[in-house]
Write an enzyme that holds these catalytic residues in place. Structure first.
Site, PDB file in Angstrom:
ATOM      1  N   ALA A 228      38.789 -22.688  47.760  1.00  3.77           N
ATOM      2  CA  ALA A 228      39.958 -22.366  48.595  1.00  3.77           C
ATOM      3  C   ALA A 228      39.898 -20.861  48.838  1.00  3.77           C
ATOM      4  O   ALA A 228      40.526 -20.070  48.131  1.00  3.77           O
ATOM      5  CB  ALA A 228      41.238 -22.767  47.875  1.00  3.77           C
TER       6      ALA A 228
ATOM      7  N   ALA B  99      46.441 -14.557  45.795  1.00  5.98           N
ATOM      8  CA  ALA B  99      45.669 -15.699  45.297  1.00  5.98           C
ATOM      9  C   ALA B  99      46.231 -16.993  45.861  1.00  5.98           C
ATOM     10  O   ALA B  99      47.098 -16.967  46.734  1.00  5.98           O
ATOM     11  CB  ALA B  99      45.720 -15.721  43.773  1.00  5.98           C
ATOM     12  N   ASN B 100      45.729 -18.132  45.416  1.00  7.65           N
ATOM     13  CA  ASN B 100      46.294 -19.425  45.804  1.00  7.65           C
ATOM     14  C   ASN B 100      46.226 -20.386  44.621  1.00  7.65           C
ATOM     15  O   ASN B 100      45.755 -20.013  43.547  1.00  7.65           O
ATOM     16  CB  ASN B 100      45.577 -19.978  47.048  1.00  7.65           C
ATOM     17  CG  ASN B 100      44.115 -20.242  46.788  1.00  7.65           C
ATOM     18  OD1 ASN B 100      43.758 -21.059  45.943  1.00  7.65           O
ATOM     19  ND2 ASN B 100      43.245 -19.530  47.492  1.00  7.65           N
ATOM     20  N   ARG B 101      46.678 -21.622  44.824  1.00  3.69           N
ATOM     21  CA  ARG B 101      46.865 -22.548  43.705  1.00  3.69           C
ATOM     22  C   ARG B 101      45.616 -23.319  43.285  1.00  3.69           C
ATOM     23  O   ARG B 101      45.688 -24.216  42.464  1.00  3.69           O
ATOM     24  CB  ARG B 101      47.942 -23.579  44.058  1.00  3.69           C
ATOM     25  CG  ARG B 101      49.308 -22.985  44.247  1.00  3.69           C
ATOM     26  CD  ARG B 101      50.317 -24.094  44.537  1.00  3.69           C
ATOM     27  NE  ARG B 101      51.597 -23.553  44.942  1.00  3.69           N
ATOM     28  CZ  ARG B 101      52.495 -23.075  44.088  1.00  3.69           C
ATOM     29  NH1 ARG B 101      52.255 -23.098  42.791  1.00  3.69           N
ATOM     30  NH2 ARG B 101      53.631 -22.598  44.544  1.00  3.69           N
TER      31      ARG B 101
END
Ligand code: CTP
Ligand code: CA
Length: 227
Positions: A99, A33-35
């Site tokens: 994102a 995943a990402n932020r």
């Protein structure tokens, strides 16, 4: 009679917005995943709806609520996000704020990966995800207006201009996401709007204010296109 009714310049316009991160599975219990919090994308969807647009939000997994007045489709992975966006075409405009994970594992394991003595950690084979914005920017059903973001930590303008061209976008909203700025997950954003002929620098604003200004810009441009 509503004397001070909000002007609705986007009434009758269908606009797709992507928001949030994507989750790329490793096995049934783990993912990459990402932020991204989804705050900026969801605020843009809400601001466009406030101007009367028929907004279709395609959201990755986020902890925030669906914006009111917006039809939201929930997805997990980049491939699911791409499929959901393509199903929503045609549209008058599309804004790609998500994102999207650039890579996914080539084959997600069907069962939970176990630690095996002496075997060491698993080697994850990665493959590139589809570029959803570029796919729509070059699509035969391309919306009249295509807006992307560029998350950068260096050479922000140069990279944003390159993305504008490569992805077939009309505008790129360039933002510096270096950790110091705290953009990912934070409440404020400082962006530059990059088009073929122009760079417009906006001040440091809340994500809601960025969303309102962007919705106004989209309304202005759809009007000049006179669909
Ligand atoms: N984007 C997308 N699909 C992808 C990757 C990115 O739709 N697989 C969109 C994002 O939503 C954003 C724009 O493309 O609007 C730019 O995303 P960004 O991550 O900044 O650029 P990339 O092309 O992925 O390049 P890099 O991460 O290497 O800078
Ligand atoms: Ca990327």
């Amino acid at each position: 009679m509503l004397l001070d009714a909000q002007p609705r310049p986007l009434s009758g316009k269908k606009i797709i917005v992507t928001s949030g991160p994507t989750h790329e599975p490793i096995d049934p219990v783990r993912y990459i995943a990402n932020r991204s919090s989804g705050k900026q994308g969801h605020a843009i969807a809400a601001a466009l709806a406030k101007l009367g647009a028929d907004v279709r939000l395609v959201s990755g997994p986020v902890a925030i609520a669906d914006p009111s007045g917006v039809k939201t489709v929930h997805v997990e992975s980049a491939q699911e996000m791409r499929d959901a966006v393509e199903q929503l075409l045609p549209a008058d405009a599309a804004v790609f704020v998500a994102a999207v994970a650039d890579w996914r594992t080539e084959n997600a394991a069907g069962e939970k990966i176990k630690k095996v003595a002496d075997k060491g950690p698993p080697a994850l084979q990665m493959v590139e995800n589809p570029d959803i914005l570029a796919g729509v920017g070059h699509h035969k059903q391309r919306p009249y207006l295509v807006v992307g973001f560029a998350a950068e930590t260096q050479d922000v303008l140069k990279n944003a201009q390159a993305k504008l061209k490569k992805k077939g976008a009309d505008f790129i909203v360039a933002n510096d996401v270096s950790h110091e700025g705290g953009v990912m997950g934070g409440d404020r954003n400082r962006v530059r709007i990059v088009s073929k002929s122009d760079i417009d620098e906006w001040p440091d604003l809340t994500k809601e204010a960025v969303a309102e200004r962007l919705a106004d810009l989209i309304a202005k441009h759809l009007k000049t296109i006179e669909i």
